[in-house]
Design an enzyme around this catalytic site. Sequence first.
Site, mmCIF file in Angstrom:
data_model
loop_
_atom_site.group_PDB
_atom_site.id
_atom_site.type_symbol
_atom_site.label_atom_id
_atom_site.label_comp_id
_atom_site.label_asym_id
_atom_site.label_seq_id
_atom_site.Cartn_x
_atom_site.Cartn_y
_atom_site.Cartn_z
ATOM 1 N N ASP A 140 0.813 -0.995 -0.051
ATOM 2 C CA ASP A 140 0.103 -0.009 -0.094
ATOM 3 C C ASP A 140 0.856 1.333 0.132
ATOM 4 O OD1 ASP A 140 -2.191 1.680 0.830
ATOM 5 O OD2 ASP A 140 -3.244 -0.109 0.899
ATOM 6 N N HIS A 178 -3.083 6.263 3.148
ATOM 7 C CA HIS A 178 -4.021 5.067 2.736
ATOM 8 C C HIS A 178 -3.783 3.894 3.601
ATOM 9 C CE1 HIS A 178 -5.923 1.902 0.162
ATOM 10 N NE2 HIS A 178 -6.857 2.881 0.143
ATOM 11 N N SER A 394 -11.381 -0.844 -0.729
ATOM 12 C CA SER A 394 -10.060 -0.848 0.232
ATOM 13 C C SER A 394 -10.297 -0.873 1.524
ATOM 14 C CB SER A 394 -9.429 0.492 0.159
ATOM 15 O OG SER A 394 -8.858 0.814 -1.411
#
Length: 589
Positions: A140, A178, A394
């Site tokens: 990620d 994120h 996600s």
Amino acid sequence: MKRLLALLLIVAGTLAYADDTKISPELRNQPATQQTQVIVQYAPGTQVTCTGILGIIGCLVSDILKLGGQILSQVPIVNGVVALLDGNGIQSLSNQSNVVYISPDRPLKPTLSNAASAVNAEFAWQSNYTGAGIGIALIDSGVASHTDLNQGILPASRVVYQQSFVPGNSGAADQYGHGTHIAGLIAGDGLSSTGPLYTKTFKGIAPGANIVNLRVLDANGASTDSAVIAAIARAISLKSTYNIRVINLSLGRAVYETYKLDPLCQAVERAWKNGIVVVVAAGNNGRYQATNGYGTVTSPGNDPYVLTVGAMKPMGTPQRTDDLIASYSSKGPTLVDAVVKPDLVAPGNLLVSLAAPNSTLYTQNPANRVPNNYYIAGGNTSSSTTYFTLSGTSMATGVVSGAVADLLQKYPSLTPDQVKARLMKTAWKSLPAYSSTTDPTTGITYTDQYDVFTVGAGYVDVEAALIGTDVAKGTAMSPVATFNSTTKQVSMKGDPSAVWNTSSTWSNAAVWGSSQFVPTSSSTYSSSSTLYGSNVLWGSQEPWGSNVLWGSNAPAGSNVLWGSNVLWGSNVLWGSNVLWGSNVSGGEK
């Protein structure tokens, strides 16, 4: 003077003996003159219905009025009322023998606590399955240092390895914001929101698992196939060192060719065949109106081996019975190969998890910052630098990765195919036939039907998976949807190596539910059977027109879904698709 002293002693005695056990923790230090909307619960037999002059006089809860408060409404189910009271009034009311408890009229918002309850994660925790000893490779945007990723109160981090694959940047810290959020959904232990000072705890599904941080997304959320593939290869090489049993890929990009040729898909298959469960986001393009969201699953979520995840909305409640599909969740079948995806759905909308202060998402989306008073008793309205809210498939992927870790802690001998098959079969299938949501900005209404291309085999259920004993013999490759141009029908066809439909235990109905097909009109829907046979999913009136997905120019045609000016945009590779469209800050109400 003596009389004044006596009065002061009486007042002091009254305050000293205020019964704090009847007051919720966040109200115990309420400022004396600050009014708060509260729920007051009374003992059985207390009159809470006050009508007319005589009623008000005779009603015991009229004491609220005497204390300068205001009764807003009645709550008969708890024998209580909603009222406005200041700090002095709350303290005084708590001394009354008929008062059971006073608490704030708390707003309900979706949080990780609701996500955990929706997938029955508490059962795993109570059984001491927290993903302990399981390594999860998080490919990620990196992971920021966070107390909730430590080993309890010890300063030692459960982020056991870090490496960057971002060209020109060797740091593995999270500049985008994120990856840290996903890490918390997977393995945060909630330490920063646990204890008497907190009204909510934000805890990951596998709070004992270890994270292997493989950074591929830069500060703008962008990456390349090569960077991701390199990270997957590194995860495979580190498998035995850190007991990596799971790879989390909360990212994706357009499908341009068959998964058999797509290098990204081939990389995830390599990990799968090396004993690592690869959990992948379905994508956030379910609002693509040309196909009602169908055919929008991203790569590598289009690979039949991996476990592909769509997003549900927890609806601000801990129970899952009112949860609905997020309209932005991408739907199958996949382009080019027509693989039946997603495989599962999980909570992904408006989830609170770990913040990466000063990251791009944190900086650009101030509305997503969780206010201190949302989870801290007596907290102010300033933004927390500890927790943050995001939405998308996600987030749902992180929830499922945590579930996989819990399952593998209990059953370490399970193969990736056996894990996928178990989770799919035990998924909760009592979902509605249809739901709709209207975008408040555009006024567009999106209607979803809960077929296998939208929700897969159902809503992940950690408890059911842990209790289950069925072990698949064969692969768990997702089936392919085949189109009959004569009958205009679509049906599922499993790979010869797959366990599906090899026995009654693994029948399509057992795995995908008895209502795999949901027709366009709700009036023709039957929950007890499918239409046109047990394997048939789609009627001729569904959005499978010859020029959309099944026609001579589809599904790989440049003007159908993947054209530079249609869905993906010429400059979009990983960026906005990592989250949800242009309004990532809003989630879906």
